[in-house]
Design a protein around this motif. Structure first.
Motif, PDB file in Angstrom:
ATOM      1  N   UNK A   6       0.829  -1.211   0.000  1.00 28.69           N
ATOM      2  CA  UNK A   6       0.000   0.000   0.000  1.00 28.69           C
ATOM      3  C   UNK A   6       0.863   1.261   0.000  1.00 28.69           C
ATOM      4  N   UNK A   7       2.030   1.177   0.615  1.00 29.00           N
ATOM      5  CA  UNK A   7       2.805   2.395   0.831  1.00 29.00           C
ATOM      6  C   UNK A   7       3.894   2.598  -0.217  1.00 29.00           C
ATOM      7  N   UNK A   8       3.947   1.753  -1.211  1.00 25.36           N
ATOM      8  CA  UNK A   8       5.006   1.908  -2.205  1.00 25.36           C
ATOM      9  C   UNK A   8       4.570   2.915  -3.270  1.00 25.36           C
ATOM     10  N   UNK A   9       5.380   3.958  -3.498  1.00 28.68           N
ATOM     11  CA  UNK A   9       4.918   5.068  -4.345  1.00 28.68           C
ATOM     12  C   UNK A   9       5.140   4.854  -5.837  1.00 28.68           C
ATOM     13  N   UNK A  10       5.569   3.677  -6.293  1.00 29.83           N
ATOM     14  CA  UNK A  10       5.630   3.490  -7.746  1.00 29.83           C
ATOM     15  C   UNK A  10       5.074   2.116  -8.112  1.00 29.83           C
ATOM     16  N   UNK A  11       4.634   2.011  -9.367  1.00 26.70           N
ATOM     17  CA  UNK A  11       3.852   0.838  -9.766  1.00 26.70           C
ATOM     18  C   UNK A  11       4.701  -0.427  -9.793  1.00 26.70           C
ATOM     19  N   UNK A  12       5.893  -0.303 -10.366  1.00 31.29           N
ATOM     20  CA  UNK A  12       6.734  -1.487 -10.542  1.00 31.29           C
ATOM     21  C   UNK A  12       7.046  -2.110  -9.186  1.00 31.29           C
ATOM     22  N   UNK A  13       7.410  -1.248  -8.238  1.00 28.14           N
ATOM     23  CA  UNK A  13       7.713  -1.741  -6.899  1.00 28.14           C
ATOM     24  C   UNK A  13       6.518  -2.444  -6.300  1.00 28.14           C
ATOM     25  N   UNK A  14       5.342  -1.841  -6.476  1.00 30.42           N
ATOM     26  CA  UNK A  14       4.123  -2.425  -5.894  1.00 30.42           C
ATOM     27  C   UNK A  14       3.887  -3.819  -6.458  1.00 30.42           C
ATOM     28  N   UNK A  28      -0.186  10.478  -6.969  1.00 29.13           N
ATOM     29  CA  UNK A  28      -1.204  10.212  -5.939  1.00 29.13           C
ATOM     30  C   UNK A  28      -2.267  11.293  -6.036  1.00 29.13           C
ATOM     31  N   UNK A  29      -3.399  10.957  -6.638  1.00 32.07           N
ATOM     32  CA  UNK A  29      -4.397  12.011  -6.864  1.00 32.07           C
ATOM     33  C   UNK A  29      -5.635  11.825  -6.010  1.00 32.07           C
ATOM     34  N   UNK A  50      -8.134  11.878  -2.872  1.00 30.09           N
ATOM     35  CA  UNK A  50      -8.289  12.690  -1.666  1.00 30.09           C
ATOM     36  C   UNK A  50      -8.314  11.772  -0.450  1.00 30.09           C
ATOM     37  N   UNK A  51      -8.270  12.393   0.717  1.00 33.68           N
ATOM     38  CA  UNK A  51      -8.250  11.602   1.945  1.00 33.68           C
ATOM     39  C   UNK A  51      -9.503  10.755   2.066  1.00 33.68           C
ATOM     40  N   UNK A  52     -10.652  11.377   1.754  1.00 28.56           N
ATOM     41  CA  UNK A  52     -11.923  10.641   1.882  1.00 28.56           C
ATOM     42  C   UNK A  52     -11.965   9.434   0.954  1.00 28.56           C
ATOM     43  N   UNK A  53     -11.444   9.654  -0.259  1.00 30.59           N
ATOM     44  CA  UNK A  53     -11.450   8.547  -1.221  1.00 30.59           C
ATOM     45  C   UNK A  53     -10.581   7.408  -0.717  1.00 30.59           C
TER      46      UNK A  53
END
Lengths: 135, 749
Positions: free
Chosen positions: B595-603, B653-654, B656-659
């Motif tokens: 969940x916390x990985x900021x790029x797709x390949x890593x995820x 990361x687009x 929002x918090x609620x989403x």
């Protein structure tokens, strides 16, 4: 972009991978393996070629259109069910017989042919996916 | 003894050989091909004395279903029409079609002919339905023969939609009748419920272009003329008539059917005056004739049965001839627009004789078959009770006169202001076949041969269900039908000069009145609804799509759980071992980290850890095949992802918090629900397992030690076959989706 390291390793392991895939296909009836696993191994070796060398090289290595391979595999699988009709059994009923080969008598049956069909379909569609995704 | 099946098989062999052989022989191939219909025709004539001819063989014994054929007098009438006109059509097609197109046309026509002969001789509802559907499909292929024109494609789809839906309704009716009577053999049917009758009648109405399903037939004129003459006038459209007539002893008189036939008759007779295309004029006139037959069958008296039998014969003769003539005119002059054709007697004198003879029959002029047909129809209704039906017949007779005058006097003998020029003179193949049919129409009328009369009486007896002995003659004395006939002919000649004015006013009728517009509107509505449903389901964003799917699954799961109380208990068995705990921790950790990985390949790579952990778990439970497959699939999935990621814009990361909160809630609820579901499944009472059977017999029955593989390729080979078929289709789907590039204007490339 192309990694020499990857390319060199590929040259070594891809022949082995392909042999392994056929090995898995043929031994699948008695030990882990089979057309599905074998086909996936063969497809991953083509995926390696794609990543290491590029799309054109993969096409050259495949020799045939992957969709034709999948189609031929499907036809083989469908046809493997017909021999049963000749001995009055329902479609796809397995028929086995001993085939003398240089390595000694080998058991051959229609399920093996069916499995070869599955093998080809899996290779064909996976490589077709790879090709499409690399458009 | 020659059986019916030989001709059916011969036709199919012809269809298979038409392409390879026909391409080498060119137009002369059509003469060779006529051997099949011609021999069927000759056999039909010689077997007249030996009727009925019966043949039956088991088809699906487990359902008690036989492939049974029975040729009676009604069937033989159709058999002779199909094979006889088929012979002429084959010759005609050889002259009409380009040599390049001929083999394909003859191939489909042969399949169609086999199907029609099958309908004529079917003794079993399912056998009949099989052939019925083949005629619908071949008709679709033939209407769309010139698939490069949009008009052809649209008309073909329209015809297929109407007759295809009708076919399904018919099937429902036939199955109802079959279950009511415990058999599908027509001969053993004794009772029919009103609902079954209605369904069968609707099926027949679509096939035979009855109101309100009539509109597809004039549009079917987009087909090449040999097809229009054969399918859409002489044979296929009469399949509905045939079935209604065949079942009419069972159904009895049906006043509603008579009214539908009358409405069709009047409506089509009127609309036939609003066209300028020769083939469309004839098509409307055909719809009218079909309406007349339905009206007579619905009426259900002995006289009506005889009139139906005679009408089937007479109409096929003159309408087949007229269609072929219209096609030949088109071929010679380059147009079939009645307003641009004139002085044809000078340009194409050879076509004048068939046109005149067949038109006289159409107009119902004495000594022609068409006259007797009209007399019999008029005599079938009592003047006291059948006034509306008599009026309908008279209207059609008047319209028939005007149509006949247009087809002969106007285009052959009058001059037009803008006349078409002669392209090339018709070859014998273009005028001899229609001439033969037209002359037959004269012979059948003028010399009502005793055998012919007896044959018609036998056919009428089959339709009515009891003996019919009414004399068919040209002269019935000074009775009402004669006066009505004379009145109609006189009125027709008086109205004829006004045809251009009648035509223009009818041409301007709105499309909704002819019901074609309604069909189109229905089509559009279906398209819009399906687009709406697709747009609702196929959200533009993956996130919305997943929320919809997971949400729907949770709702269904909740409803099921509320209705079926489940017990949740850990299954009995050996406790969890240490290395299993380690594996599961790995998987869980990877799932959280992803969940916390900021790029797709890593995820994706981290997600791969979950897959590997699963694979090792399979190994520990001694399922090496599963483990192998799991790892390979995981590897290939990562490769596919890598290929796709290369084309995506940089990850941003687009949300929002609620989403994000929504995402988390749905994920947690869904994951928990799945866990609970697994526990509930495991603690539910187990069905007796089949695993042991597989394990024990894998070597003895399946000749293999790897149980998984034996199941895949032997025990469940049919399932596997289905799966690999789906895989191939999916590959094709992906391929087309990826290659299909939609431009901004919505144009596809």
């Amino acid at each position: 972009m192309r990694s020499i390291l990857l390319q060199t390793i590929c040259r070594f392991i891809i022949p082995f991978l392909l042999v392994l895939s056929v090995f898995l296909l043929l031994r699948g009836h008695n030990e882990p393996g089979g057309g599905f696993a074998g086909g996936l191994i063969a497809a991953s070796s083509f995926a390696l070629i794609l990543l290491a060398f590029g799309k054109n090289e993969m096409k050259v290595a495949m020799r045939f259109d992957p969709k034709s391979i999948a189609g031929i595999g499907l036809v083989i699988a469908v046809l493997s069910g017909f021999p049963a009709f000749f001995i009055g059994e329902p479609y796809l009923k397995a028929i086995w017989f001993m085939l003398p080969t240089p390595l000694g008598p080998t058991k051959v049956g229609t399920p093996v042919i069916f499995d070869i069909g599955v093998y080809l379909v899996v290779i064909g569609i996976t490589v077709s996916f790879l090709e499409d995704m690399d458009e | 003894m020659v059986t019916i099946e030989i001709f059916l098989i011969a036709g199919l062999i012809l269809a298979a050989l038409a392409q390879p052989i026909g391409r080498r022989l060119g137009s002369s191939f059509s003469l060779l091909a006529t051997l099949v219909p011609l021999s069927a025709f000759v056999w039909g004539i010689t077997s007249l004395q030996t009727l009925p001819i019966i043949s039956s063989r088991p088809w699906v014994p487990s359902l008690g279903l036989d492939f049974s054929l029975r040729l009676d007098h009604l069937g033989l009438l159709f058999w002779l029409l199909i094979s006889g006109i088929g012979t002429l059509i084959f010759i005609y097609a050889g002259a009409y079609m380009k040599p390049k197109e001929l083999p394909r046309l003859l191939s489909i026509l042969s399949v169609f002919m086999v199907a029609m002969l099958g309908i004529a001789s079917a003794a079993n509802a399912i056998t009949l339905f099989l052939f019925w559907e083949i005629t619908s499909i071949t008709s679709f292929l033939l209407i769309g023969f010139k698939g490069e024109y949009e008009n052809s494609r649209k008309s073909a789809v329209q015809a297929l939609a109407v007759t295809g839906i009708g076919g399904l309704i018919l099937l429902a009716g036939l199955i109802l009748l079959g279950t009511e009577n415990q058999t599908f053999e027509f001969a053993q049917w004794t009772s029919a419920s009103p609902i079954a009758i209605t369904l069968v009648a609707i099926g027949c109405m679509t096939k035979s272009a009855q109101f309100p399903f009539h509109f597809w037939l004039p549009n079917a004129m987009a087909a090449p003329t040999p097809v229009s003459a054969y399918l859409h006038s002489a044979t296929m459209v009469k399949a509905g008539i045939f079935l209604l007539a065949k079942l009419s002893p069972l159904f009895g008189p049906q006043p509603a059917l008579a009214w539908i036939g009358a409405i069709t008759l009047v409506w089509a007779s009127v609309l036939s005056l609003g066209e300028r295309d020769l083939k469309r004029i004839l098509a409307w006139s055909t719809v009218g004739a079909l309406g007349l037959m339905v009206m007579l069958i619905g009426h259900g008296t002995k006289e009506a049965a005889e009139a139906v039998a005679y009408t089937i014969l007479a109409h096929a003769l003159y309408k087949g001839a007229l269609f072929m003539t219209a096609g030949s005119i088109d071929h010679a002059m380059g147009t079939r627009d009645a307003l641009q054709l004139g002085n044809l007697r000078r340009h194409i004198p050879t076509l004048a004789l068939p046109a005149i003879l067949a038109s006289l029959s159409l107009a119902g002029i004495p000594i022609f078959a068409g006259f007797i047909k009209k007399e019999l129809a008029l005599a079938a209704f009592e003047p006291a009770t059948g006034i509306p039906f008599l009026i309908a017949i008279i209207i059609s007779a008047i319209s028939g006169i005007i149509v006949a005058m247009t087809l002969t006097h106007r285009i052959f003998f009058q001059s037009q202001p803008e006349e078409a020029e002669l392209h090339h003179a018709p070859t014998p193949g273009l005028w001899i076949p229609p001439l033969i049919l037209a002359v037959l129409g004269l012979l059948v009328g003028a010399f009502c041969l005793p055998i012919g009369e007896h044959f018609i009486q036998y056919v009428a007896a089959t339709i009515h269900g009891s003996e019919v002995k009414n004399h068919i003659a040209l002269w019935h004395g000074f009775k009402l039908p004669l006066f009505l006939s004379i009145g109609a002919i006189v009125t027709g000649f008086i109205l004829n000069p006004f045809w251009p004015r009648i035509r223009t006013s009818l041409e301007n009728l709105p499309k909704t009145v002819t019901l074609e517009g309604s069909f189109r509107a229905l089509n559009q509505l279906t398209n819009q609804t399906s687009v709406g449903i697709t747009m609702f389901y196929e959200r533009r964003s993956v996130r919305d799509h997943m929320i919809l799917n997971f949400g729907a699954f949770l709702v269904i799961l909740g409803v099921v759980a509320a209705q079926n109380p489940m017990t949740l208990a850990l299954p009995n068995g050996p406790g969890i071992l240490f290395h299993e705990v380690v594996l599961l921790l790995f998987a869980a950790l990877a799932a959280i980290v992803v969940i916390f990985i900021p790029n797709r390949l890593g995820a994706v790579a981290v997600l791969g850890i979950v897959g590997v952990a699963m694979a090792i778990t399979y190994v520990t439970f001694s399922a090496p095949d599963l483990a192998l497959t799991q790892i390979l699939i995981d590897v290939l999935t990562v490769v596919l992802f890598v290929l796709i990621f290369a084309k995506l814009p940089r990850f941003k990361d687009i949300l929002t918090k609620n989403q994000k909160l929504t995402n988390a809630t749905i994920s947690i609820v869904f994951g928990s629900a799945m866990t609970l579901l697994m526990l509930a499944v495991l603690s539910a009472p187990q069905l007796p397992s089949i695993n042991h059977y597989f394990a024990e017999t894998s070597y003895t029955l399946g000749q293999g030690l790897n149980v998984v593989n034996v199941i895949i390729v032997d025990y469940r080979a049919l399932d596997t076959m289905g799966e690999i078929t789906v895989l191939c289709l999916a590959a094709l789907g992906v391929h087309t989706l990826v290659r299909l590039k939609v431009k901004s204007g919505g144009q596809k490339q």
